[in-house]
Design a protein around this motif. Structure first.
Motif, mmCIF file in Angstrom:
data_model
loop_
_atom_site.group_PDB
_atom_site.id
_atom_site.type_symbol
_atom_site.label_atom_id
_atom_site.label_comp_id
_atom_site.label_asym_id
_atom_site.label_seq_id
_atom_site.Cartn_x
_atom_site.Cartn_y
_atom_site.Cartn_z
ATOM 1 N N ASP A 64 1.010 -1.202 -0.057
ATOM 2 C CA ASP A 64 0.706 -0.591 0.068
ATOM 3 C C ASP A 64 0.457 1.438 -0.133
ATOM 4 O OD1 ASP A 64 -1.746 2.134 0.074
ATOM 5 O OD2 ASP A 64 -2.173 1.538 2.454
ATOM 6 N N GLN A 65 0.877 1.807 -1.511
ATOM 7 C CA GLN A 65 2.005 3.382 -1.298
ATOM 8 C C GLN A 65 1.195 4.097 -0.182
ATOM 9 O OE1 GLN A 65 3.836 3.493 -3.974
ATOM 10 N NE2 GLN A 65 3.986 2.193 -5.009
ATOM 11 N N GLN A 66 0.202 4.447 0.315
ATOM 12 C CA GLN A 66 0.105 5.242 1.279
ATOM 13 C C GLN A 66 0.325 5.104 2.728
ATOM 14 O OE1 GLN A 66 -4.091 6.973 1.784
ATOM 15 N NE2 GLN A 66 -4.766 5.892 0.090
ATOM 16 N N SER A 67 0.363 3.723 3.415
ATOM 17 C CA SER A 67 0.313 3.255 4.664
ATOM 18 C C SER A 67 2.243 2.963 4.159
ATOM 19 C CB SER A 67 0.284 2.520 4.515
ATOM 20 O OG SER A 67 -0.005 1.597 4.366
ATOM 21 N N GLY A 68 2.383 2.740 3.035
ATOM 22 C CA GLY A 68 4.088 2.356 3.065
ATOM 23 C C GLY A 68 4.226 0.730 4.094
ATOM 24 N N CYS A 69 2.965 -0.333 3.884
ATOM 25 C CA CYS A 69 3.304 -1.505 4.505
ATOM 26 C C CYS A 69 2.788 -2.147 3.228
ATOM 27 C CB CYS A 69 2.304 -0.835 5.583
ATOM 28 S SG CYS A 69 3.758 -0.230 7.138
ATOM 29 N N TYR A 70 2.794 -3.858 3.963
ATOM 30 C CA TYR A 70 1.735 -5.274 3.336
ATOM 31 C C TYR A 70 0.859 -5.051 4.079
ATOM 32 C CZ TYR A 70 6.512 -5.342 0.384
ATOM 33 O OH TYR A 70 7.698 -4.617 -0.041
ATOM 34 N N VAL A 71 0.193 -5.615 2.731
ATOM 35 C CA VAL A 71 -1.247 -5.179 3.731
ATOM 36 C C VAL A 71 -1.776 -6.870 3.498
ATOM 37 C CG1 VAL A 71 -3.806 -4.717 4.076
ATOM 38 C CG2 VAL A 71 -2.036 -2.874 3.190
ATOM 39 N N LEU A 72 -2.690 -7.604 4.723
ATOM 40 C CA LEU A 72 -2.999 -8.971 4.282
ATOM 41 C C LEU A 72 -4.157 -8.678 3.381
ATOM 42 C CD1 LEU A 72 -3.174 -11.567 4.057
ATOM 43 C CD2 LEU A 72 -4.511 -11.780 6.325
ATOM 44 N N LYS A 73 -4.659 -9.102 2.110
ATOM 45 C CA LYS A 73 -5.745 -8.934 1.045
ATOM 46 C C LYS A 73 -6.325 -9.688 0.903
ATOM 47 C CE LYS A 73 -6.692 -5.354 -0.670
ATOM 48 N NZ LYS A 73 -8.256 -4.890 0.545
ATOM 49 N N ASN B 160 3.510 17.000 -3.958
ATOM 50 C CA ASN B 160 3.680 16.227 -3.092
ATOM 51 C C ASN B 160 4.579 17.040 -1.585
ATOM 52 O OD1 ASN B 160 1.861 14.643 -4.583
ATOM 53 N ND2 ASN B 160 3.707 13.375 -5.021
ATOM 54 N N GLU B 161 5.601 16.822 -1.856
ATOM 55 C CA GLU B 161 5.941 17.580 -0.999
ATOM 56 C C GLU B 161 4.924 18.529 0.682
ATOM 57 O OE1 GLU B 161 10.080 18.539 -1.623
ATOM 58 O OE2 GLU B 161 10.668 16.532 -2.351
ATOM 59 N N SER B 162 4.687 19.570 -1.060
ATOM 60 C CA SER B 162 3.688 20.740 0.042
ATOM 61 C C SER B 162 2.268 20.658 0.400
ATOM 62 C CB SER B 162 3.707 21.410 -1.446
ATOM 63 O OG SER B 162 2.547 21.470 -2.001
ATOM 64 N N VAL B 163 2.026 19.305 0.526
ATOM 65 C CA VAL B 163 0.803 18.882 0.726
ATOM 66 C C VAL B 163 1.460 17.684 2.118
ATOM 67 C CG1 VAL B 163 -0.454 19.751 -0.666
ATOM 68 C CG2 VAL B 163 0.230 17.665 -0.951
ATOM 69 N N ALA B 164 2.007 18.018 2.163
ATOM 70 C CA ALA B 164 2.699 16.090 2.980
ATOM 71 C C ALA B 164 2.666 16.431 3.671
ATOM 72 C CB ALA B 164 4.044 16.159 2.922
ATOM 73 N N GLN B 165 1.509 17.222 5.034
ATOM 74 C CA GLN B 165 0.892 17.666 5.770
ATOM 75 C C GLN B 165 -0.652 17.545 5.789
ATOM 76 O OE1 GLN B 165 2.406 18.766 8.835
ATOM 77 N NE2 GLN B 165 4.019 18.322 7.639
ATOM 78 N N GLY B 166 -0.766 17.242 5.168
ATOM 79 C CA GLY B 166 -2.371 16.512 4.457
ATOM 80 C C GLY B 166 -2.547 15.345 4.337
ATOM 81 N N GLU B 167 -3.527 14.304 3.413
ATOM 82 C CA GLU B 167 -3.571 13.161 2.999
ATOM 83 C C GLU B 167 -2.640 13.491 2.126
ATOM 84 O OE1 GLU B 167 -7.250 10.867 1.398
ATOM 85 O OE2 GLU B 167 -7.550 12.521 2.169
ATOM 86 N N PRO B 168 -2.017 11.960 1.697
ATOM 87 C CA PRO B 168 -0.786 11.609 0.877
ATOM 88 C C PRO B 168 -1.431 11.144 -0.544
ATOM 89 C CG PRO B 168 -1.388 9.895 2.556
ATOM 90 C CD PRO B 168 -2.483 11.065 2.841
ATOM 91 N N THR B 169 -0.653 11.392 -1.472
ATOM 92 C CA THR B 169 -1.873 10.852 -2.342
ATOM 93 C C THR B 169 -1.176 9.728 -3.299
ATOM 94 O OG1 THR B 169 0.619 11.584 -3.569
ATOM 95 C CG2 THR B 169 -0.430 13.097 -3.220
ATOM 96 N N THR B 170 -2.128 9.098 -4.404
ATOM 97 C CA THR B 170 -2.110 7.733 -4.321
ATOM 98 C C THR B 170 -1.252 7.512 -5.662
ATOM 99 O OG1 THR B 170 -4.023 6.819 -2.897
ATOM 100 C CG2 THR B 170 -2.985 5.600 -5.051
#
Length: 782
Positions: free
Chosen positions: A47-56, A765-775
């Motif tokens: 998962d790009q947003q969390s940077g983790c592998y998610v059991l799907k 992306n850096e400028s909005v790093a404080q908000g919700e990340p992009t996908t």
């Protein structure tokens, strides 16, 4: 092994018909578990947003853990598989130092572990894992090879399903996705904001976009009319062929008619229309469902019925499309999207409404990309895994600098790119004053700048930007926008317009150059390797009737102007030049015999094939001028298909071998006293123009959009500096280091704004790093 191969084929066939990501993953888990006769099969996606592998998906672990278990790349065996990007096969996983126990999965009872990364275009999409509770069971080499094969086959399916969901606004975890980005290859620089319009080939079910219908009753009636028409067609064909067929062959038509019964395929399509889908989309979904069902059957006869289903679907689609307008509606800010764009598609959009282009196939150096640069339309190519049909009617941003597109952009992202568009417009306005000024270096070296043209609209744009003539007129464009070979009179009108517009400046017309990625619908050339096949001068010498008509049209068009130069493409040996010259002289004498009074035009050769590089002296001594086509020359020197996005990163105009070849061509031409120019894309590159000037090229020809900035750069440097820079880069062995060196020099000289935009999407992306990340639905490896 035979059984495993059969199972693999069955799994892949089943997955190819599934568009829903979760359904695909569940199918993978259950089918692999059964095939390998193991207790557990699980699929983890990155998962790009969390940077983790998610059991799907899982078969064997607790179902409640699906979507809840997240594993960082630095932890657990799953993370280790993804980080190392290779299989890990353990008899006793619990004794491994990287093993981590997740109690919510119930995996504490499983000891044997085999994990394989799922990789697609160098990007790790996830990890597929099988586990077993038997002590000391080691999965053998055959089982490991099977799982590796499965992961390789499934990577594309997962990437496509992931992209489909992302465009719809969902991440792989099911959360709301924001500013979904797809990465491809930069085709034409610039930024465009507009609405996607998908152009799909007729009667191609796979290309049908998903749309909602506004009038359900009318849509159902359209579909019923199509069913009636196809039913009548089938009955008529069956009756006509009945005397020639055996009873078992006639039964096929009965099968078609039964499938067209109201309670069969048509009934299911109508149900989907009732749910709001337009007829074409509903038909596509039902046909794909039927095909998937039949392909999974064990009986060979029944599996082959999938072909009949597809054929029936295409027939129905063809009738549905008959009642549609030939061209779609184009909004004011149209972003044209297609599996493979063609020049004809570009011409369908009303003038002033086309703002961007997106093509699944092709690369930044394909013919359409070159035309897009000539038109100044931002373009992204090579978006291999993007589900094109999902983009129809969707608001999009095309970033032709970074080679990215954004689907359903947020207001913040739109504002960011709108500021880039404004900066571009200000830059163009600032360069307008250079139009009538000479292109001369600070130390007085004159560098003529010409344009590459092909479209009628190129003329005005080229003149407005201060072009000194045409270095390459692509005569194949008038051929490509017709449905037959244009007559001599029609060609003469095309050519006269170009010659008159630039008179008395020279206009260099390349003879018909078809083949490769330039096809004529009415003169198909089907080859396994078209770029090494029948193209360019090879075609026209084999068809002198085509060549002579074109040459006669060119010569007649130049009457009273005498600014025509004829250029021969794809020459690989001297004999081709001599044969072509014989035909040109023949046409000239014929035209003079008809009463036209004009001088014999200059004849030159385009250097595009490596073999010609080593025959420059012999070639140049037989013609009036030489022009290098650096696009094809680079392609052939590096053995890289410039239309193939999989190897696009290997195509590099700054490659040391390319620069050495260009230096040799310039030197050899001057040694025999013949002028040499270059009309490839490198001439319109800021750094490339500086290096080519230093090599000694007598003129540069480029797309009109690039001409003002190239003039600005050349007027701001001196020739001696350029020669020093060339000598420096010729000692380097990496194209990337060479480009960085050249761009650094230009930045130090104050020309950084011409290289790429000062701000990029990554900076957004850096400028909005404080908000919700992009996908990032399609991006580089994490």
């Amino acid at each position: 092994m035979t059984k495993m191969l059969s199972t693999l084929r069955s799994i892949v066939q089943e997955l190819n018909g599934i568009n829903n990501l979760q359904e695909a993953l569940d199918t993978i888990a259950s089918r692999v578990q059964a095939a390998m006769q193991t207790e557990v099969c699980s699929v983890y996606l990155y998962d790009q947003q969390s940077g983790c592998y998610v059991l799907k998906a899982t078969e064997g672990l607790y179902k409640d853990a699906v979507g809840q278990v997240r594993i960082a790349p630095s932890e657990g065996l799953v993370g280790l598989v993804g980080t190392r990007e290779e299989p890990i096969n353990l008899e006793d996983a619990q004794s491994h130092p990287r093993n981590r126990y997740f109690p919510e999965t119930g995996e504490e009872r499983f000891r044997s572990f085999l994990g394989v990364p799922i990789i697609h275009h160098r990007r790790v999409l996830g990890v597929i894992v099988v586990q077993e509770s038997q002590n000391q069971r080691c999965f053998d080499e055959g089982e490991e090879a099977f799982l590796v094969t499965i992961s390789a086959q499934l990577a594309g399916v997962i990437a496509h399903s992931e992209a489909t969901g992302a465009i719809g606004g969902l991440s792989i975890t099911g959360d709301q996705a924001r500013d979904v980005v797809f990465s491809g290859v930069a085709g034409s620089p610039g930024v465009a904001i507009g609405t996607g319009v998908v152009i799909f080939p007729p009667a191609d079910l796979d290309s049908v976009p998903n749309k909602r219908c506004e009038d359900i009753d009318s849509e159902i009636q359209r579909f019923r009319d199509a069913v009636t028409s196809v039913r009548e067609d089938v009955e008529q064909v069956g009756e006509r062929l009945a005397p020639q067929l055996r009873p078992e062959e006639q039964a096929l038509f009965e099968v078609y008619l039964r499938m067209l019964h109201d309670h069969a395929l048509p009934g299911e399509v109508e149900n989907r229309i009732q749910d709001g889908s337009w007829a074409q989309g509903a038909l596509k979904d039902v046909v794909n469902q039927y095909v998937r069902h039949f392909e999974m059957m064990g009986d060979l006869y029944l599996r082959e019925r999938a072909v009949d289903i597809r054929d029936l679907g295409r027939r129905l689609l063809s009738h549905l499309q008959e009642g549609e307008p030939e061209t779609p509606e184009f909004p004011d800010n149209t972003i044209l999207v297609s599996d493979e764009l063609t020049p004809a598609m570009l011409g369908e959009v009303p003038q002033g409404q086309l703002v961007g282009l997106v093509s699944v196939r092709g690369s930044g150096n394909s013919h359409v990309a070159i035309l897009a640069r000539a038109m100044g339309v931002p373009t992204v190519m090579g978006l291999v895994d993007i589900p094109v049909a999902q983009l129809d009617g969707r608001e999009m941003i095309v970033d032709g600098y970074e080679g990215q597109i954004f689907a359903s952009p947020s207001m913040e992202l739109k504002t960011f790119f709108e500021s880039i568009i404004e900066e571009e417009q200000e830059l163009v306005r600032g360069l307008e004053e250079l139009r009538d000024k000479p292109c001369k270096t600070l130390d007085g070296h004159r560098m003529p700048l010409y344009v590459n043209t092909g479209l009628i609209t190129d003329v005005v744009r080229s003149l407005n930007h201060g072009a000194e003539g045409i270095g390459l007129y692509r005569t194949e464009v008038p051929f490509m926008i017709n449905e037959r070979f244009p007559s001599e009179q029609e060609q003469r009108a095309y050519y006269r317009e170009q010659l008159e517009a630039f008179a008395p400046a020279d206009v260099t017309m390349r003879t018909l150059d078809i083949g490769g990625d330039k096809a004529l619908s009415y003169f198909p050339i089907v080859e396994e390797n078209p770029f090494l096949g029948w193209r360019g001068i090879r075609v026209t010498l084999d068809h002198p009737e085509i060549f002579l008509v074109q040459i006669r049209a060119m010569i007649k068009a130049s009457e009273g102007l005498d600014n025509l130069r004829i250029m021969l493409p794809m020459v690989s040996n001297v004999s081709e030049i001599e044969e072509a010259q014989h035909l040109i002289y023949r046409a000239w004498h014929e035209v003079r015999g008809e009463g036209y009074k004009l001088a014999m035009p200059q004849v030159g050769v385009m250097i595009e094939i490596p073999a010609a590089v080593y025959q420059i002296r012999e070639i140049a001594s037989r013609v009036d001028f030489i022009s290098v086509g650096s696009n094809d020359l680079t392609q052939y020197l590096l053995a890289v298909d410039r239309n193939n996005p999989r190897v696009a990163s290997l195509y590099h105009s700054y490659h040391p071998a390319v620069l050495e070849a260009l230096c040799q061509v310039a030197q050899d031409c001057h040694d025999v006293g013949k002028p040499v120019s270059i009309c490839g894309e490198l001439a319109g590159d800021p750094g490339g123009a500086i290096l080519l000037m230093a090599m000694g090229y007598d003129a540069l020809s480029m797309n009109a959009a690039n001409l003002p900035k190239i003039k600005s750069i050349i007027r701001g440097v001196d020739l001696e500096m350029a020669r020093q820079l060339l000598a420096e880069v010729l000692t380097m062995d990496s194209p990337h280091v060479i480009r960085s060196c050249v761009e650094l020099r230009l930045r130090n000289l104050g020309f950084g704004r011409y290289i790429r935009p000062e701000r990029s999407a990554s900076q957004f992306n850096e400028s909005v790093a404080q908000g919700e990340p992009t996908t990032a639905a399609t991006s580089s490896r994490h």
